[in-house]
Design a protein around this motif. Sequence first.
Motif, PDB file in Angstrom:
ATOM      1  N   GLY A 108       0.634  -1.311   0.030  1.00  0.00           N
ATOM      2  CA  GLY A 108       0.133  -0.071   0.001  1.00  0.00           C
ATOM      3  C   GLY A 108       0.976   1.270  -0.076  1.00  0.00           C
ATOM      4  N   SER A 109       2.193   1.020   0.331  1.00  0.00           N
ATOM      5  CA  SER A 109       3.017   2.202   0.402  1.00  0.00           C
ATOM      6  C   SER A 109       3.441   2.908  -1.135  1.00  0.00           C
ATOM      7  CB  SER A 109       4.261   1.974   0.744  1.00  0.00           C
ATOM      8  OG  SER A 109       4.295   1.263   2.077  1.00  0.00           O
ATOM      9  N   THR A 110       3.734   4.184  -1.193  1.00  0.00           N
ATOM     10  CA  THR A 110       4.326   4.857  -2.204  1.00  0.00           C
ATOM     11  C   THR A 110       5.797   4.701  -2.121  1.00  0.00           C
ATOM     12  OG1 THR A 110       2.485   6.453  -2.209  1.00  0.00           O
ATOM     13  CG2 THR A 110       4.718   7.031  -3.279  1.00  0.00           C
ATOM     14  N   ILE A 111       6.470   4.101  -2.835  1.00  0.00           N
ATOM     15  CA  ILE A 111       7.962   3.937  -2.807  1.00  0.00           C
ATOM     16  C   ILE A 111       8.803   5.506  -2.988  1.00  0.00           C
ATOM     17  CG2 ILE A 111       9.948   2.873  -3.950  1.00  0.00           C
ATOM     18  CD1 ILE A 111       8.243   0.632  -4.524  1.00  0.00           C
ATOM     19  N   GLY A 112       9.059   5.916  -2.343  1.00  0.00           N
ATOM     20  CA  GLY A 112       9.648   7.271  -2.302  1.00  0.00           C
ATOM     21  C   GLY A 112       9.985   8.037  -0.818  1.00  0.00           C
ATOM     22  N   ILE A 113      10.027   9.105  -0.713  1.00  0.00           N
ATOM     23  CA  ILE A 113      10.248   9.945   0.348  1.00  0.00           C
ATOM     24  C   ILE A 113       8.962  10.501   1.060  1.00  0.00           C
ATOM     25  CG2 ILE A 113      12.538  10.507  -0.300  1.00  0.00           C
ATOM     26  CD1 ILE A 113      11.696  13.407  -0.813  1.00  0.00           C
ATOM     27  N   SER A 114       8.992  10.933   2.247  1.00  0.00           N
ATOM     28  CA  SER A 114       7.893  11.391   2.991  1.00  0.00           C
ATOM     29  C   SER A 114       7.803  12.934   3.070  1.00  0.00           C
ATOM     30  CB  SER A 114       7.622  10.724   4.214  1.00  0.00           C
ATOM     31  OG  SER A 114       8.622  11.072   5.145  1.00  0.00           O
ATOM     32  N   LYS A 115       8.937  13.414   2.644  1.00  0.00           N
ATOM     33  CA  LYS A 115       8.869  14.984   2.756  1.00  0.00           C
ATOM     34  C   LYS A 115       8.381  15.771   1.095  1.00  0.00           C
ATOM     35  CE  LYS A 115      11.706  15.625   6.527  1.00  0.00           C
ATOM     36  NZ  LYS A 115      11.908  16.549   7.253  1.00  0.00           N
ATOM     37  N   ALA A 116       7.952  16.879   1.418  1.00  0.00           N
ATOM     38  CA  ALA A 116       7.258  17.567   0.218  1.00  0.00           C
ATOM     39  C   ALA A 116       8.477  18.048  -0.699  1.00  0.00           C
ATOM     40  CB  ALA A 116       6.561  18.763   0.736  1.00  0.00           C
ATOM     41  N   VAL A 117       8.270  18.469  -1.915  1.00  0.00           N
ATOM     42  CA  VAL A 117       9.297  18.866  -2.686  1.00  0.00           C
ATOM     43  C   VAL A 117      10.291  20.277  -2.122  1.00  0.00           C
ATOM     44  CG1 VAL A 117       9.391  20.196  -5.016  1.00  0.00           C
ATOM     45  CG2 VAL A 117       7.753  18.324  -4.812  1.00  0.00           C
ATOM     46  N   CYS A 118       9.407  21.219  -1.487  1.00  0.00           N
ATOM     47  CA  CYS A 118      10.079  22.275  -0.744  1.00  0.00           C
ATOM     48  C   CYS A 118      11.331  21.715  -0.170  1.00  0.00           C
ATOM     49  CB  CYS A 118       9.075  22.843   0.197  1.00  0.00           C
ATOM     50  SG  CYS A 118       7.836  23.847  -0.362  1.00  0.00           S
ATOM     51  N   ASP A 119      11.321  20.536   0.379  1.00  0.00           N
ATOM     52  CA  ASP A 119      12.394  19.930   1.009  1.00  0.00           C
ATOM     53  C   ASP A 119      13.816  19.866   0.097  1.00  0.00           C
ATOM     54  OD1 ASP A 119      13.442  18.877   3.739  1.00  0.00           O
ATOM     55  OD2 ASP A 119      13.827  17.125   2.600  1.00  0.00           O
ATOM     56  N   GLU A 120      13.503  19.820  -1.024  1.00  0.00           N
ATOM     57  CA  GLU A 120      14.382  19.411  -2.125  1.00  0.00           C
ATOM     58  C   GLU A 120      14.912  20.831  -2.792  1.00  0.00           C
ATOM     59  OE1 GLU A 120      12.467  16.233  -4.132  1.00  0.00           O
ATOM     60  OE2 GLU A 120      13.967  14.897  -3.371  1.00  0.00           O
ATOM     61  N   CYS A 121      13.917  21.596  -2.569  1.00  0.00           N
ATOM     62  CA  CYS A 121      14.158  22.983  -3.469  1.00  0.00           C
ATOM     63  C   CYS A 121      15.082  23.908  -2.630  1.00  0.00           C
ATOM     64  CB  CYS A 121      12.774  23.881  -3.535  1.00  0.00           C
ATOM     65  SG  CYS A 121      12.749  25.072  -4.478  1.00  0.00           S
ATOM     66  N   LYS A 122      15.999  24.511  -3.869  1.00  0.00           N
ATOM     67  CA  LYS A 122      17.189  25.220  -3.151  1.00  0.00           C
ATOM     68  C   LYS A 122      16.723  26.553  -3.218  1.00  0.00           C
ATOM     69  CE  LYS A 122      20.166  21.856  -3.422  1.00  0.00           C
ATOM     70  NZ  LYS A 122      19.178  20.900  -3.502  1.00  0.00           N
ATOM     71  N   ARG A 123      15.522  26.961  -3.520  1.00  0.00           N
ATOM     72  CA  ARG A 123      15.382  28.564  -3.463  1.00  0.00           C
ATOM     73  C   ARG A 123      14.933  28.969  -2.112  1.00  0.00           C
ATOM     74  NH1 ARG A 123      12.926  30.671  -8.063  1.00  0.00           N
ATOM     75  NH2 ARG A 123      13.115  29.171  -9.793  1.00  0.00           N
ATOM     76  N   THR A 124      15.441  30.252  -1.839  1.00  0.00           N
ATOM     77  CA  THR A 124      15.301  30.884  -0.631  1.00  0.00           C
ATOM     78  C   THR A 124      13.798  31.112   0.010  1.00  0.00           C
ATOM     79  OG1 THR A 124      15.681  32.925  -1.327  1.00  0.00           O
ATOM     80  CG2 THR A 124      17.492  31.646  -0.524  1.00  0.00           C
ATOM     81  N   LYS A 125      13.542  31.027   1.273  1.00  0.00           N
ATOM     82  CA  LYS A 125      12.159  31.272   1.537  1.00  0.00           C
ATOM     83  C   LYS A 125      12.381  32.361   2.752  1.00  0.00           C
ATOM     84  CE  LYS A 125      11.093  26.385   0.963  1.00  0.00           C
ATOM     85  NZ  LYS A 125      12.462  25.814   1.031  1.00  0.00           N
ATOM     86  N   SER A 126      11.344  33.437   2.800  1.00  0.00           N
ATOM     87  CA  SER A 126      11.578  34.204   3.803  1.00  0.00           C
ATOM     88  C   SER A 126      10.808  33.554   4.933  1.00  0.00           C
ATOM     89  CB  SER A 126      10.898  35.550   3.283  1.00  0.00           C
ATOM     90  OG  SER A 126       9.644  35.411   2.785  1.00  0.00           O
ATOM     91  N   ASP A 127      11.130  34.273   6.028  1.00  0.00           N
ATOM     92  CA  ASP A 127      10.406  33.672   7.425  1.00  0.00           C
ATOM     93  C   ASP A 127       9.083  33.983   7.332  1.00  0.00           C
ATOM     94  OD1 ASP A 127      12.644  32.696   8.417  1.00  0.00           O
ATOM     95  OD2 ASP A 127      13.256  34.342   9.486  1.00  0.00           O
ATOM     96  N   LYS A 128       8.699  35.015   6.734  1.00  0.00           N
ATOM     97  CA  LYS A 128       7.162  35.156   6.678  1.00  0.00           C
ATOM     98  C   LYS A 128       6.678  35.160   5.095  1.00  0.00           C
ATOM     99  CE  LYS A 128       5.854  36.282  11.048  1.00  0.00           C
ATOM    100  NZ  LYS A 128       4.658  35.927  11.815  1.00  0.00           N
ATOM    101  N   PRO A 129       6.731  33.926   4.614  1.00  0.00           N
ATOM    102  CA  PRO A 129       6.222  34.067   3.106  1.00  0.00           C
ATOM    103  C   PRO A 129       4.821  34.641   2.982  1.00  0.00           C
ATOM    104  CG  PRO A 129       6.076  31.984   3.934  1.00  0.00           C
ATOM    105  CD  PRO A 129       6.740  32.815   5.045  1.00  0.00           C
ATOM    106  N   GLY A 130       4.582  35.615   2.162  1.00  0.00           N
ATOM    107  CA  GLY A 130       3.271  36.161   1.691  1.00  0.00           C
ATOM    108  C   GLY A 130       3.242  36.176   0.549  1.00  0.00           C
ATOM    109  N   ILE A 131       1.840  36.209   0.021  1.00  0.00           N
ATOM    110  CA  ILE A 131       1.568  36.427  -1.471  1.00  0.00           C
ATOM    111  C   ILE A 131       0.823  37.737  -1.640  1.00  0.00           C
ATOM    112  CG2 ILE A 131       0.271  35.355  -3.357  1.00  0.00           C
ATOM    113  CD1 ILE A 131       0.984  32.673  -2.525  1.00  0.00           C
ATOM    114  N   VAL A 132       1.581  38.645  -2.607  1.00  0.00           N
ATOM    115  CA  VAL A 132       0.903  39.781  -2.871  1.00  0.00           C
ATOM    116  C   VAL A 132       0.043  39.774  -4.034  1.00  0.00           C
ATOM    117  CG1 VAL A 132       1.322  42.135  -3.450  1.00  0.00           C
ATOM    118  CG2 VAL A 132       2.738  40.955  -2.079  1.00  0.00           C
ATOM    119  N   GLU A 133       0.154  39.068  -5.031  1.00  0.00           N
ATOM    120  CA  GLU A 133      -0.676  38.727  -6.191  1.00  0.00           C
ATOM    121  C   GLU A 133      -0.440  37.276  -6.878  1.00  0.00           C
ATOM    122  OE1 GLU A 133      -1.754  41.621 -10.001  1.00  0.00           O
ATOM    123  OE2 GLU A 133      -0.170  42.230  -8.648  1.00  0.00           O
ATOM    124  N   PHE A 134      -1.458  36.782  -7.348  1.00  0.00           N
ATOM    125  CA  PHE A 134      -1.004  35.567  -7.979  1.00  0.00           C
ATOM    126  C   PHE A 134      -1.001  35.799  -9.593  1.00  0.00           C
ATOM    127  CE2 PHE A 134      -3.450  33.836  -4.453  1.00  0.00           C
ATOM    128  CZ  PHE A 134      -2.413  32.784  -4.196  1.00  0.00           C
TER     129      PHE A 134
END
Lengths: 152, 329, 653
Positions: free
Chosen positions: B196-222
Amino acid sequence: MSHEFEPRIVVLCCNWCTYAGADLAGTSRMKYAPNVRLVRVMCSGRVDPSFVLRAFQDGADGVLIAGCHPGDCHYINGNLKTLRRYPALETLIAQFGIEPDRMRLEWISAAEGDVFVHVVNEMTEQVRALGPLDWKRRTAMTVPAAESHTAG
Amino acid sequence: MGEELKAPKKIQLAMYWAASCGGCDMAVLDVNEKILDIAAVADIRLWPIAMDYKYKDIEKWADGEIDVCLFNGAVRNSEQLHLARLLRQKSKVMVAFGSCASFGGIPGLANLHCKKTIFEAVYGYTASTVNPEGTTPQTHTHVPEGDLHIPEFFDDVYSLAQVIPVEYYVPGCPPTPETVMTAVNAIATGNLPPVGSTIGISKAVCDECKRTKSDKPGIVEFHRPQEIFVDAEKCLLEQGLTCMGSATRGGCGSLCPGVNMPCRGCYGPMPNSLDVGADALSAMTSIVDAAEEGDARAKVGKMVDPLGTFYRFTLPVSMLRRAARPLQG
Amino acid sequence: MEPRIGVFVCHCGTNIAGVVDVRRVAEAAAAWPDVVYATEYKFMCSDPGQGMVKDAIVKHNLTRVVVAACSPRMHEPTFRKACAMAGLNPYLFEMANIREHCSWVHEDKEAATLKAIDIVRTSVAKARLLEPLQARVVSVTPKVLVVGGGVAGIQAALDIANAGTKVVLVERSQSIGGHMAQLDKTFPTLDCSACILTPKMVQVAQHPNIDLMTWSEVESVEGFVGNFKVKIRRKARYVDEATCTSCGVCLEKCPKKVPSEFDEGMMTRKSIFRSFPQAVPGKPVIDKESCTYFKNGKCKICEIFCEPKAIRWDDEDRVVEESVGAIIVATGMGLIDPHGLGQWGYGRFPNVLTGLEFERLNNATGPTGGRITCKDGSTPKSVAILHCVGSRDRNHKEYCSRVCCMYALKFAHLIKEKTHATVYNFYIDMRCFGKGYEEFYNRLLHEGVKFIRGKAAYVTNQALTDEETGHLVVSAESTTLGQVLRVPVDMVILASAVAPQKDAEAVARLFGMGRSPDGFFMEKHPKLEPFSTATDGVYLAGSCQSPKDIPDTVAHGAAAASTAMSLISRGTVEVEAAVAEVLTDSCSGCKICQDVCPYGALSFHADTRVAEINGSVCKGCGTCVATCPSGAIVGRHFNDRQILAQIDAAFLW
């Protein structure tokens, strides 16, 4: 046809304002339609959009999300997140083919027993006018029996 | 890695495609020279994209003769359903391979419609259709030469697990070569997770993403990716792109965000997810920079096609699974 | 192990059983999976009722308890305690509200019973998935913040200080004293307001346990019951308190006059000022907004004449931080803006005054030294007091302001005493409910004050008769005579409505309080806890909760003080166990939760690259849980599985 359709409405409400407002409606002995069932969370910010989807999936004809008025949130601004999620959720359920009037977001304070009564009664009638959502039947994905394949 | 793949007896491997684009089969080839490692441990008994087989060849196999079947593609017609059932019978282990088999995938978006409305569009009113007689495909057609049969087109698109029992899931559109080799290794060494398992990791894509995230990510506009010059360093979500990375299982190495494209969500929901669309919707809209209703409506309203964005690969396995059919029909 | 659930259905006398078939509810519950015991009883919250729960936990080896009765906001603590006494973790208890949400709001017995069954099934569904939690005990900082230095705040501060606990008393104006300091006499005893209040004010200033901060405002409040962190802005005074001797020379010499807030604008004060002669503290402050030096860079006359050299032009606002265990909000009341009351002549006719303006007029330190005169200096021969101006009026305030009837009687008495004028009271109802109040009313009836039962419709200077010429005319329908009267008078006093302070909304947010529809701060329970708020550790004192006269305000202040003291004396407090928790295995460090937490309880751990929750800052709202796109945050006691189970059980779909 059978007896009159009674809408089934799930209310996802916060503990501090709307639940207390519903309590006030009770202590004030106001009367309202018996078509709602409340599920209490601490803050309307806890209302995961999936709870709304689950209620529709289960068979709810309507879902009411209710919390403190903006600015009066017991948790400062938890309800602000609900306010931000709601417009997208509206679009989403419309894309799923659910009429917008089946879902409402209302701010009902602990002092607004009368507002709670009004919202419940109004929504019950609104949903009654729409008729049953009948989600399960309309989205049934029955897998065809084995013999239906005839290609050779 | 080659050494690890030496198994005493070769694995009997079948690969099949149903409602899919062929990308999953290409992904198997994308392992490049490692295909030889696979060949070293496995007898490829069925692979329609590479070799010709007939149904009767498969029917002849004994039940359970195949050790592992990698089945890609969703199930959308009667032929695919038949093959899924047949291969299930012949295989010890059934793997839903790729996003379509795992979640319904892109073909699964057809669950926004039903057979009737799809036929009306495809054989009716699309700009490129010329069909004055209104001919639509029929499963049985009698012609002078005899009876013709084509598979029945279903009202719904199913994930593989919605039609037959499935042991494992290998997500991805397509699965990356690394994901493919992880799966092959797990199968070859018998080092498999619980059924029943998915063969893979249990973390999200963000975990592997190299981009920088600010401490308070906010979206001004889509925005949609083509509308802006994407900052190559900064988190895509913070730039207003509807990146599914935070709600999507990792394992792809964050390929799309790596090339300035927001994650589309092909690796599917996280293990604890209730509904991937609701997860993504909640996360993305909760951080929109709006303090009152009108503003929220205006800003969130700029998000194009939330359903298609959030359930691009997963609609048939989502909570609501499909759009409601018309009330009476 | 399968849960063993006990279900207890309460009749609540006839409150529930009169509408809901409680037996049927219990029987329905008995048939559900995992329910091993179900019963009903007259009063579950009574001693025998709680005893039933405790006995059944032991006898039937219950691992979950559901009581179907009133609102959890009412009796959840009661039954949690009963469970704990029987050895069951209190978080394994769930309440089904079949009173407020069912029997009290429905008349159709069948529909109500079916709904009650649904409600109980929903609670059982959650109970099945409940997890034991341990409440965390934290210590209480033994210090109380009192906000507002009116008589409520003064009483609360003194009571707490006298109990041996430190108090920080913050007052935004220059002096404590509040509205009571503005009054001349108090009803019904007619004792001098200042005479009874100023000794208390001095006690506050001298009390070793009270840190008095006037000319200061609370800027931010963080933390939780027992452990608040408060930032207080101490506005620049420009007068060094240690050096100033309160000699008062500066007050005489300062050339700049501005309307005095304390005197309702009827007198002026200087830019360097104390609110009133008996102000506490008595050392003045400079009001930067009006001071000539701050405006033009010239003047400094106060400095020239200040012998002890106490003027400090370089003084700056300071923000001080205080840690306190409890907060008492005693920010008092305001008055309705009288300019909206034009129909009664306010702002149009100089001899139309508000009640508070009349208090200053009548006061020995007021503009006329206590003589009751018209604007032209003449003594009025007739005065009308209009009750319920803005109160009991749907166009303004629906509520009764509670103090007006009595102060109107007091005014009538004082006017008669000082001027022998004819005094008319235009009233709707006389509400003289307090100790000695009705007696005072009777006394006034015998003093020849005229009472006209009818609300004044308007005040005009348009005379219709010679008799009216040169007078203000009050028009009202006398409901006893059944005719419209026009009464010419020389002065009109408006008993204008008491209202929430203008900034009540911001103050409510600052302290995490709610407001009732009338705009006053909302108490936790209107009868049993009128001095508590929905935020633990934040209490209310005085007329910020609702209009109050002095005895009620003092009693309310003392009640808030004793409630705060019981928290302080206990020394520890249990804080919310139902908080959020990060599942580090699933967290990918997207930081989205950090943005949505109202308390900043979430942070990104640089080494583990996952989110971290500060459990003592988290209040359990669950916003992050609903926001987390990875399902990596669990909301304890309100987790996804529990809530979904409730939705699934809400109806028999």
